[in-house]
Design a protein around this motif. Structure first.
Motif, PDB file in Angstrom:
ATOM      1  N   ARG A 235       5.413   9.882  -1.766  1.00 58.22           N
ATOM      2  CA  ARG A 235       5.811  10.172  -0.393  1.00 58.22           C
ATOM      3  C   ARG A 235       6.267   8.888   0.305  1.00 58.22           C
ATOM      4  O   ARG A 235       5.591   7.878   0.268  1.00 58.22           O
ATOM      5  N   ILE A 236       7.425   8.966   0.940  1.00 57.75           N
ATOM      6  CA  ILE A 236       7.966   7.793   1.624  1.00 57.75           C
ATOM      7  C   ILE A 236       7.967   7.966   3.138  1.00 57.75           C
ATOM      8  O   ILE A 236       8.283   7.023   3.860  1.00 57.75           O
ATOM      9  N   GLU A 237       7.629   9.164   3.618  1.00 58.38           N
ATOM     10  CA  GLU A 237       7.565   9.415   5.052  1.00 58.38           C
ATOM     11  C   GLU A 237       6.260  10.118   5.377  1.00 58.38           C
ATOM     12  O   GLU A 237       5.856  11.041   4.663  1.00 58.38           O
ATOM     13  N   ALA A 238       5.591   9.682   6.425  1.00 59.47           N
ATOM     14  CA  ALA A 238       4.294  10.239   6.780  1.00 59.47           C
ATOM     15  C   ALA A 238       4.415  11.726   7.121  1.00 59.47           C
ATOM     16  O   ALA A 238       5.318  12.130   7.857  1.00 59.47           O
ATOM     17  N   ALA A 239       3.505  12.526   6.574  1.00 68.54           N
ATOM     18  CA  ALA A 239       3.485  13.956   6.872  1.00 68.54           C
ATOM     19  C   ALA A 239       3.134  14.172   8.340  1.00 68.54           C
ATOM     20  O   ALA A 239       2.203  13.559   8.861  1.00 68.54           O
ATOM     21  N   ASN A 240       3.878  15.045   8.987  1.00 72.87           N
ATOM     22  CA  ASN A 240       3.634  15.341  10.400  1.00 72.87           C
ATOM     23  C   ASN A 240       2.902  16.680  10.491  1.00 72.87           C
ATOM     24  O   ASN A 240       3.485  17.720  10.755  1.00 72.87           O
TER      25      ASN A 240
ATOM     26  N   SER B  78       0.801  -1.225   0.000  1.00 70.29           N
ATOM     27  CA  SER B  78       0.000   0.000   0.000  1.00 70.29           C
ATOM     28  C   SER B  78       0.833   1.275   0.000  1.00 70.29           C
ATOM     29  O   SER B  78       0.325   2.351  -0.296  1.00 70.29           O
ATOM     30  N   HIS B  79       2.108   1.166   0.381  1.00 76.55           N
ATOM     31  CA  HIS B  79       3.007   2.321   0.573  1.00 76.55           C
ATOM     32  C   HIS B  79       2.604   3.170   1.777  1.00 76.55           C
ATOM     33  O   HIS B  79       3.046   4.314   1.894  1.00 76.55           O
ATOM     34  N   ASP B  80       1.772   2.626   2.648  1.00 78.11           N
ATOM     35  CA  ASP B  80       1.458   3.289   3.906  1.00 78.11           C
ATOM     36  C   ASP B  80       2.562   2.902   4.892  1.00 78.11           C
ATOM     37  O   ASP B  80       2.623   1.769   5.358  1.00 78.11           O
ATOM     38  N   ARG B  81       3.420   3.858   5.196  1.00 83.73           N
ATOM     39  CA  ARG B  81       4.570   3.590   6.064  1.00 83.73           C
ATOM     40  C   ARG B  81       4.434   4.292   7.411  1.00 83.73           C
ATOM     41  O   ARG B  81       5.435   4.643   8.035  1.00 83.73           O
ATOM     42  N   ASN B  82       3.230   4.508   7.845  1.00 82.04           N
ATOM     43  CA  ASN B  82       3.019   5.191   9.115  1.00 82.04           C
ATOM     44  C   ASN B  82       3.698   4.411  10.245  1.00 82.04           C
ATOM     45  O   ASN B  82       3.471   3.211  10.402  1.00 82.04           O
ATOM     46  N   PRO B  83       4.540   5.071  11.051  1.00 80.38           N
ATOM     47  CA  PRO B  83       5.314   4.347  12.072  1.00 80.38           C
ATOM     48  C   PRO B  83       4.470   3.739  13.179  1.00 80.38           C
ATOM     49  O   PRO B  83       4.951   2.859  13.898  1.00 80.38           O
ATOM     50  N   LEU B  84       3.216   4.185  13.339  1.00 78.77           N
ATOM     51  CA  LEU B  84       2.361   3.591  14.359  1.00 78.77           C
ATOM     52  C   LEU B  84       2.164   2.103  14.092  1.00 78.77           C
ATOM     53  O   LEU B  84       1.957   1.317  15.016  1.00 78.77           O
ATOM     54  N   HIS B  85       2.258   1.696  12.831  1.00 79.43           N
ATOM     55  CA  HIS B  85       2.039   0.300  12.441  1.00 79.43           C
ATOM     56  C   HIS B  85       3.335  -0.503  12.323  1.00 79.43           C
ATOM     57  O   HIS B  85       3.297  -1.727  12.373  1.00 79.43           O
TER      58      HIS B  85
END
Length: 344
Positions: free
Chosen positions: A119-124, A10-17
């Motif tokens: 995007r490879i890093e989640a927007a903060n 999915s390319h969802d790389r959110n660090p919470l997961h």
């Protein structure tokens, strides 16, 4: 492995997961399962629908799911065209999913697209970024090889959803976890309506997401989205996600404003489980400021624990760090013997 595979697809790389270290700094304390991954697992429990195609998906993520827990799943077939799936942790409802299908005969699971880049890093993002009317646009394509592994892993290829529809669900995960709200997102609701789908895909999906509202009372962000393929509208989405606030930092100044230093608890001993952050850290500081000897337990956050200890300055010697997993009975028994021996 499931979380890593879904992230790769999915390319969802959110660090919470994905990051145990990051998740430990949140109220959840451990990595949380992607909401859409839970929905795909639920989809895999439905009866086969070879001659039907998914028309709408409605999801409610009531509570976060974690890895290694045995959940109970409840499937209700209200008709041949509608299924309701509920996932429970014992009696606590974790997720509710409604799938509506329409007759459709031509479906394909073959597609060939260019490698995804984005995007490879989640927007903060902060509250100031959640302005009504603000839009985020872009192109989206999952990793096809990894998506097919997810399809195989959860047995969804015969459940009435095409690969493009599954990709659209993954897009929702990507948008929430990486764009709006981004890094501090907690997915709550998704309503995804598909247009006619022949199962083919000749290129990346184009998307546009617009902020419709932000509820300051609940830190709840409402967005709408559109997915297009070959300049044709493919799906529309209604998305709601909470914006997780930063964990509060305990402050010596704040504590002493309400609690004057004293030796009221001198000679007493306290064990604080999870004392390196949040409420546990504040309790550790408050006890030490009253002269109490504190064993401050932490599991992984050594740096945070050392900072809390150092924050006491003259009283820092009253805090002793106790690293370990408080859910491990052997660790608890060992610590108990240590406390009884040292603090007679």
């Amino acid at each position: 492995q499931d979380l890593k595979l879904f992230s790769a697809a999915s390319h969802d790389r959110n660090p919470l997961h994905l990051s145990e270290e990051y998740a430990h700094t949140t109220p959840y304390g451990e990595p949380v399962v992607f909401g859409i991954l839970g929905a795909l697992a639920a989809l895999g429990h439905l009866p086969d629908r070879q001659s039907m195609s998914l028309a709408t998906v409605s999801l409610e993520f009531r509570n976060p799911m974690t890895v290694g827990v045995t959940y109970r799943i409840e499937v209700s077939e209200t008709s041949t065209q509608q299924s309701l799936v509920k996932i429970y942790d014992v009696e606590r409802l974790m997720m509710k999913a409604t799938f509506i299908f329409l007759p459709w005969h031509e479906r394909s699971y073959e597609m060939s697209i260019s490698e995804y880049s984005g995007r490879i890093e989640a927007a903060n993002r902060t509250r100031e970024d959640f302005v009504v009317g603000r839009r985020v646009t872009g192109k989206y394509a999952p990793s096809v090889s990894d998506l097919k592994k997810v399809v195989e892993r959860w047995g969804v290829s015969t459940k009435g959803a095409t690969v493009v529809q599954i990709a659209a669900m993954m897009w929702a995960s990507f948008v929430v976890g990486m764009e709006l709200p981004g890094k501090r997102a907690i997915f709550w609701q998704l309503a995804l309506d598909f247009k006619s789908d022949d199962g083919q895909w000749s290129g990346p999906l184009s998307y546009a997401v617009e902020i419709k509202g932000f509820d300051d009372r609940l830190d709840l962000l409402h967005t709408t989205g559109e997915l297009s393929c070959d300049n044709q509208l493919y799906a529309t989405a209604q998305i709601r996600a909470f914006v997780r606030p930063d964990s509060p930092k305990p402050s010596i100044v704040g504590i002493t404003t309400h609690l004057t230093r004293s030796e009221l608890l001198k000679g007493k001993v306290a064990l604080v489980i999870g004392g390196s952050r949040g409420l546990g850290a504040a309790i550790s500081q408050a006890l030490a400021l009253q002269g109490c000897s504190v064993l401050m337990n932490y599991h992984q956050s050594k740096v945070d624990a050392e900072l809390i200890q150092a924050s006491l300055h003259d009283e820092s010697s009253l805090i002793e760090l106790a690293q370990g997993d408080a859910s491990d009975i052997q660790w608890c028994q060992t610590l108990r013997q240590y406390v009884l021996k040292k603090y007679k």
